[in-house]
Design an enzyme around this catalytic site. Structure first.
Site, mmCIF file in Angstrom:
data_model
loop_
_atom_site.group_PDB
_atom_site.id
_atom_site.type_symbol
_atom_site.label_atom_id
_atom_site.label_comp_id
_atom_site.label_asym_id
_atom_site.label_seq_id
_atom_site.Cartn_x
_atom_site.Cartn_y
_atom_site.Cartn_z
ATOM 1 N N CYS A 70 33.281 42.175 52.469
ATOM 2 C CA CYS A 70 33.257 42.291 53.930
ATOM 3 C C CYS A 70 32.585 41.089 54.576
ATOM 4 C CB CYS A 70 32.559 43.577 54.347
ATOM 5 S SG CYS A 70 30.785 43.620 53.940
ATOM 6 N N HIS A 75 27.742 46.949 55.769
ATOM 7 C CA HIS A 75 29.087 46.433 56.049
ATOM 8 C C HIS A 75 29.028 45.342 57.108
ATOM 9 C CE1 HIS A 75 33.364 46.607 55.639
ATOM 10 N NE2 HIS A 75 33.606 47.133 56.828
ATOM 11 N N ASN A 92 37.397 45.537 61.956
ATOM 12 C CA ASN A 92 37.080 45.881 60.572
ATOM 13 C C ASN A 92 37.989 45.087 59.625
ATOM 14 O OD1 ASN A 92 35.860 47.140 58.421
ATOM 15 N ND2 ASN A 92 36.479 49.208 58.973
#
Length: 346
Positions: A157, A289, A309
Site C-alpha cells: 500500500c 494502511h 484506495n
C-alpha cells in the site's frame, strides 16, 4: 447465465426518528441486514461470483465460518451507520488478521531506531486554516487523480499511495496523466520491505536516491517481490514533506493548495465498505494502511474526506471511500503522512 443478487437475502429495517422543536418528524431512513439463516446460500453465491477456489473441504468450511463472522459484522455496521453502506465483497472470506497481512502494508517500525529521513522536510500541520478555502474540493474534478489500481495480496500500500501522490502532482504541474511503476518500488527500494510493508516517506526517499521512478509499462506490477530491474527513470523528485498531522482544518488547506496527500489510516473497519460517508472508523488495530487523500466535502450535514484506495475499482465507490471529517476518523491525524516535491526538470 448466472445472476447474483445478494439483496434477495436482505431485510430492510427502520433506522431512526428525527425530532423537531414542536413537531415530530419521522425520517424515512433505513438500513439493510443480511438474513443470517441464509448464510450458506449467500456463501455459495459468493464463491461462484468471485471465483473462489479452496484447497479442500476443510478450508472451505473454515472460510464459511469467517464469512459468517463478516456477515454479522456487516449487519452490525449497517445498523450503526446512517450515512454509509457496507456489503459483501470479494474479501468477505478473510479475517482481519489476514487483511492486515495481505492487503495493507504500512510498516510503522521503519520509523523506529536511528533511521531518519534525509530528504523529507518535517512539517507540522496544526492550527486553523489561513486564507479562504472552499467548502468542498476534489482533485478528481480537475482530472488530477489517476485511475484506481490493485495491490493484490502484497503489503505494498505504501508504494501505491506514494506513486498516486506523484502521479497527481505531475498532472497538477503539467496537465499530463502518467502511470508510474509501483513494482519498481517493491523491487528496488532498499529501506522499505517490498510486499512486507513500508512507509510513503521512505518511498519518496528511495526514489530520490535512485534518481527517479519509471513508467508502469516497462516495469509492470506483479504483486510479488522481484529482482530490481535497470529501467529508465523518467520522473525525478527534489524532496518531500513528512507531515505530522494535528489539525484537520489545516489539512484541508494543505490538500487544496498543494495537492493530494499520502496518509496513513486504520482500514480494518472499512473492509466491507460500499458507499457513503463512514462515521464510525476506529484506530483500534493501529495504523496499517497507506492511501491518498484527494478531496473533502459535506453531504447531509456530514463533513467528509475522500480518499483513494488500492483495492481495485470494484471496492467502495469505484475504488474511493469517504470518512467523516474533523473527528480523526480511522486515526488520520498522525505523523506518517507525506507528499513528494517534483524536481524542476520533472
Amino acid at each position: 447465465m448466472l445472476f447474483f443478487n445478494f439483496y434477495k437475502h436482505i431485510m430492510f429495517l427502520p433506522w431512526v426518528f428525527c425530532v423537531a422543536l414542536l413537531t415530530l418528524n419521522v425520517c424515512a431512513v433505513s438500513y439493510i441486514a443480511y438474513d443470517m439463516s441464509n448464510a450458506q446460500e449467500l456463501f455459495n453465491e459468493f464463491v461462484v461470483k468471485y471465483n473462489k477456489v479452496y484447497k479442500d473441504d476443510q478450508e472451505k468450511e473454515a472460510r464459511f465460518e469467517i464469512f459468517k463472522q463478516n456477515l454479522a459484522d456487516i449487519n452490525a455496521r449497517n445498523a450503526l451507520e446512517d450515512s454509509a453502506m457496507f456489503e459483501i465483497n470479494s474479501r468477505a472470506d478473510i479475517s482481519s488478521n489476514e487483511l492486515l497481512q495481505k492487503l495493507t502494508g504500512l510498516k510503522l517500525s521503519l520509523m523506529r531506531g536511528e533511521k531518519k529521513n534525509s530528504f523529507c522536510t518535517p512539517t507540522v500541520i496544526s492550527g486553523d486554516s489561513s486564507g479562504k478555502v472552499p467548502d468542498s474540493f476534489d482533485w478528481r474534478d480537475r482530472n488530477s487523480v489517476t485511475s484506481v489500481k490493485m495491490q493484490k495480496e502484497c503489503g505494498s500500500c505504501w508504494a501505491f499511495s506514494a506513486v498516486a501522490n506523484i502521479e497527481s502532482l505531475y498532472h497538477i504541474k503539467h496537465n499530463v496523466s502518467l502511470d508510474l511503476s509501483e513494482q519498481q518500488l517493491v523491487d528496488c527500494d532498499k529501506v522499505n520491505n517490498g510486499c512486507n510493508g513500508g512507509l510513503m516517506s521512505w518511498a519518496f526517499e528511495g526514489i530520490i536516491r535512485a534518481g527517479g521512478i519509471s513508467y508502469e509499462a516497462p516495469y509492470p506490477y506483479t504483486g510479488v517481490d522481484g529482482v530490481c530491474k535497470n529501467t529508465t527513470r523518467y520522473v525525478q523528485l527534489s524532496g518531500c514533506y513528512a507531515y505530522d498531522l494535528r489539525s484537520e482544518k489545516k489539512l484541508r488547506q494543505v490538500l487544496h493548495e498543494k495537492g493530494p496527500v499520502s496518509v496513513a489510516i486504520d482500514v480494518v473497519d472499512l473492509t466491507n465498505y460500499k458507499s457513503g460517508v463512514a462515521k464510525h472508523c476506529s484506530v483500534d488495530h493501529g495504523l496499517n494502511h497507506g492511501v491518498l487523500l484527494v478531496g473533502y466535502g459535506q453531504e447531509n450535514d456530514v463533513k467528509y474526506w475522500t480518499l483513494k484506495n488500492s483495492w481495485g475499482s470494484d471496492w467502495g465507490e469505484q475504488g474511493f471511500f469517504r470518512i467523516k471529517r474533523d473527528v480523526n476518523s480511522c486515526g488520520i491525524l498522525n505523523q506518517f503522512a507525506a507528499s513528494a516535491i517534483l524536481s524542476s526538470s520533472s
